[in-house]
Scaffold this active site. Structure first.
Site, PDB file in Angstrom:
ATOM      1  CG  HIS A  59      -1.589   1.277   1.505  1.00  0.00           C
ATOM      2  ND1 HIS A  59      -2.643   1.748   0.745  1.00  0.00           N
ATOM      3  CD2 HIS A  59      -1.347   2.238   2.447  1.00  0.00           C
ATOM      4  CE1 HIS A  59      -3.018   2.926   1.218  1.00  0.00           C
ATOM      5  NE2 HIS A  59      -2.252   3.252   2.241  1.00  0.00           N
ATOM      6  CG  HIS A  64       0.547   6.445   0.428  1.00  0.00           C
ATOM      7  ND1 HIS A  64      -0.264   7.542   0.613  1.00  0.00           N
ATOM      8  CD2 HIS A  64       0.013   5.455   1.184  1.00  0.00           C
ATOM      9  CE1 HIS A  64      -1.241   7.236   1.454  1.00  0.00           C
ATOM     10  NE2 HIS A  64      -1.095   5.967   1.814  1.00  0.00           N
ATOM     11  CD  GLU A 104      -4.478   6.331   3.006  1.00  0.00           C
ATOM     12  OE1 GLU A 104      -4.512   5.494   2.091  1.00  0.00           O
ATOM     13  OE2 GLU A 104      -3.528   6.426   3.800  1.00  0.00           O
ATOM     14  CB  SER A 123      -2.872  -0.610  -2.269  1.00  0.00           C
ATOM     15  OG  SER A 123      -3.619   0.055  -1.278  1.00  0.00           O
TER      16      SER A 123
HETATM   17 FE   FE2 Z   1      -2.241   4.999   3.303  1.00  0.00          FE
END
Ligand code: FE2
Length: 163
Positions: A59, A64, A104, A123
């Site tokens: 993730h 990111h 997010e 993700s």
């Molecule tokens: Fe995150």
């Protein structure tokens, strides 16, 4: 060929630092304010392939770091961190909601098309599809006050997104 950490540094001046799983919000905001992304270093098991509540290295790196190569996004993340270092702990939840619904799980509008933006979507193959194609999902226009007033859960696919 440039190493990926060099690409990130050259593009926006950001770097990634490994941390042990979840860290406290004050440490989190402090690191973002210094253009340092805290990355959990464990990796999810096969049973959690689609989604895991704790951030893992897949993730962090896959979700990111690509966004942090965008100067606008990098600046937004750093500002959010700076704000977190200046505000009272009782105000953290506002910033976390803003982070949640943008960094997010944010969506983005390109022309008439809605696309996934957030790292949590990148993700999670299941939620990526859910966020764009699920007819029961509410996709609201980006409105800061609305975002700050919207609670979220970390254990389900989101019923509401902001674009
Ligand atoms: Fe995150």
């Amino acid at each position: 060929m440039r190493k990926s950490r060099q690409v990130l540094m050259d593009q926006t001046g950001w770097q990634v630092e490994p941390v042990p799983a979840l860290i406290g919000f004050s440490q989190f905001f402090g690191m973002l304010s210094k253009a340092t992304f805290p990355a959990a270093s464990f990796i999810r098991g096969r049973e959690d392939f689609d989604y895991i509540e704790e951030p893992d290295i897949f993730h962090e790196i896959y979700g990111h770091t690509p966004l942090l190569t965008d100067p606008r996004f990098a600046k937004f993340s750093q500002k959010l961190g700076e704000t977190g270092t200046k505000c009272d702990k009782s105000e953290y939840s506002w910033l976390i909601r803003l982070y949640w619904f943008t960094v997010e799980f944010g969506l983005i509008r390109e022309g008439h098309e809605i696309k996934a933006l957030g790292s949590g979507l990148a993700s999670s193959p299941g939620e990526l599809d859910h966020s764009i194609n699920e007819p029961t999902v509410v996709r609201k226009p980006f409105d800061i006050i609305d975002i700050l007033r919207t609670p979220y859960r970390i254990d389900i696919n989101q019923p509401i997104y902001f674009a």
